[in-house]
Design a protein around this motif. Structure first.
Motif, PDB file in Angstrom:
ATOM      1  N   ILE A  99       0.849  -1.205   0.000  1.00 37.03           N
ATOM      2  CA  ILE A  99       0.000   0.000   0.000  1.00 37.03           C
ATOM      3  C   ILE A  99       0.878   1.246   0.000  1.00 37.03           C
ATOM      4  O   ILE A  99       0.642   2.185  -0.764  1.00 37.03           O
ATOM      5  N   VAL A 100       1.928   1.233   0.803  1.00 35.18           N
ATOM      6  CA  VAL A 100       2.828   2.390   0.896  1.00 35.18           C
ATOM      7  C   VAL A 100       3.655   2.526  -0.377  1.00 35.18           C
ATOM      8  O   VAL A 100       3.791   3.622  -0.921  1.00 35.18           O
ATOM      9  N   GLU A 101       4.220   1.421  -0.867  1.00 39.16           N
ATOM     10  CA  GLU A 101       5.067   1.464  -2.061  1.00 39.16           C
ATOM     11  C   GLU A 101       4.303   1.947  -3.286  1.00 39.16           C
ATOM     12  O   GLU A 101       4.844   2.668  -4.118  1.00 39.16           O
ATOM     13  N   GLN A 102       3.052   1.556  -3.414  1.00 38.82           N
ATOM     14  CA  GLN A 102       2.255   1.969  -4.564  1.00 38.82           C
ATOM     15  C   GLN A 102       1.704   3.383  -4.408  1.00 38.82           C
ATOM     16  O   GLN A 102       1.125   3.926  -5.337  1.00 38.82           O
ATOM     17  N   GLY A 103       1.868   3.957  -3.224  1.00 38.27           N
ATOM     18  CA  GLY A 103       1.386   5.315  -2.989  1.00 38.27           C
ATOM     19  C   GLY A 103      -0.123   5.398  -2.976  1.00 38.27           C
ATOM     20  O   GLY A 103      -0.691   6.408  -3.381  1.00 38.27           O
ATOM     21  N   LEU A 104      -0.779   4.343  -2.495  1.00 36.00           N
ATOM     22  CA  LEU A 104      -2.240   4.344  -2.455  1.00 36.00           C
ATOM     23  C   LEU A 104      -2.728   5.366  -1.442  1.00 36.00           C
ATOM     24  O   LEU A 104      -2.088   5.594  -0.413  1.00 36.00           O
ATOM     25  N   GLY A 105      -3.860   5.951  -1.710  1.00 37.03           N
ATOM     26  CA  GLY A 105      -4.416   6.981  -0.841  1.00 37.03           C
ATOM     27  C   GLY A 105      -5.425   6.427   0.147  1.00 37.03           C
ATOM     28  O   GLY A 105      -5.666   5.215   0.225  1.00 37.03           O
ATOM     29  N   ALA A 106      -6.034   7.350   0.872  1.00 37.39           N
ATOM     30  CA  ALA A 106      -7.025   6.974   1.883  1.00 37.39           C
ATOM     31  C   ALA A 106      -8.210   6.254   1.244  1.00 37.39           C
ATOM     32  O   ALA A 106      -8.744   5.301   1.808  1.00 37.39           O
ATOM     33  N   GLY A 107      -8.617   6.688   0.059  1.00 30.59           N
ATOM     34  CA  GLY A 107      -9.733   6.040  -0.630  1.00 30.59           C
ATOM     35  C   GLY A 107      -9.430   4.594  -0.968  1.00 30.59           C
ATOM     36  O   GLY A 107     -10.298   3.719  -0.868  1.00 30.59           O
ATOM     37  N   ASP A 108      -8.179   4.313  -1.366  1.00 33.43           N
ATOM     38  CA  ASP A 108      -7.782   2.946  -1.673  1.00 33.43           C
ATOM     39  C   ASP A 108      -7.806   2.071  -0.424  1.00 33.43           C
ATOM     40  O   ASP A 108      -8.273   0.933  -0.455  1.00 33.43           O
ATOM     41  N   VAL A 109      -7.313   2.611   0.689  1.00 31.68           N
ATOM     42  CA  VAL A 109      -7.305   1.842   1.938  1.00 31.68           C
ATOM     43  C   VAL A 109      -8.737   1.608   2.413  1.00 31.68           C
ATOM     44  O   VAL A 109      -9.081   0.505   2.847  1.00 31.68           O
ATOM     45  N   ILE A 110      -9.588   2.610   2.300  1.00 31.09           N
ATOM     46  CA  ILE A 110     -10.986   2.451   2.708  1.00 31.09           C
ATOM     47  C   ILE A 110     -11.671   1.401   1.831  1.00 31.09           C
ATOM     48  O   ILE A 110     -12.457   0.591   2.323  1.00 31.09           O
ATOM     49  N   SER A 111     -11.346   1.383   0.535  1.00 35.51           N
ATOM     50  CA  SER A 111     -11.961   0.371  -0.333  1.00 35.51           C
ATOM     51  C   SER A 111     -11.530  -1.027   0.091  1.00 35.51           C
ATOM     52  O   SER A 111     -12.329  -1.960   0.068  1.00 35.51           O
ATOM     53  N   LEU A 112     -10.267  -1.186   0.502  1.00 35.44           N
ATOM     54  CA  LEU A 112      -9.802  -2.501   0.970  1.00 35.44           C
ATOM     55  C   LEU A 112     -10.481  -2.894   2.277  1.00 35.44           C
ATOM     56  O   LEU A 112     -10.838  -4.047   2.479  1.00 35.44           O
TER      57      LEU A 112
END
Length: 152
Positions: A99-112
């Motif tokens: 998640i950190v390496e890909q630079g995912l945002g808060a929306g990506d984490v919330i979707s997971l």
């Protein structure tokens, strides 16, 4: 009286001594004060010291120690949204480092976490905008109130 004699550390320590508290003269004297405070009731026979117990030996092999009941097994938490087994937590099977390496945002984490899968970028962007808009609107309201009340 602010800053008066009664507020000084010396005055407070003296008041504590007069009330019967043990107040060491310095930080270095703290150990001696504790020792003397403990030894006095022991000498008077009011308390008796507890015999120190040596801790049990733990075998070097963790699996042997777990089987013998000397230590607990490490805790592994698995829930519907995360898996804490292993070296790092995973959200919907995606490791935290990924998640950190890909630079995912808060929306990506919330979707997971909420949807248990990665959503398309337009969806995660919508989630992020949903969080940002209320905060930016509050900031604009605060700025308007502040500028209206601040003399120029």
């Amino acid at each position: 009286m602010l800053g008066g004699e009664m507020e000084s550390a010396q005055a407070k320590n003296q008041a504590l001594r007069e009330a019967g508290a043990v107040v060491p003269t310095s930080y270095e004297a703290l150990e001696t004060a504790i020792k003397e405070t403990f030894e006095k009731p022991v000498e008077e026979g009011k308390i008796s010291p507890v015999k120190e117990v040596a801790p049990p030996q733990i075998p070097e092999d963790l699996n042997t120690a777990i089987k013998s009941g000397k230590v607990r097994a490490p805790t592994h938490i698995i829930s519907t949204i995360s898996d804490d087994r292993g070296e790092e937590p995973c959200y919907a099977g995606v490791p935290m480092s990924s998640i950190v390496e890909q630079g995912l945002g808060a929306g990506d984490v919330i979707s997971l976490l909420w949807f248990k899968r990665s959503l398309p970028r337009y969806c995660t962007k919508f989630i992020e905008v949903g969080f940002v808009c209320p905060f930016s609107e509050r900031m604009r309201i605060r700025e308007r109130k502040f500028s209206a009340t601040t003399p120029k």
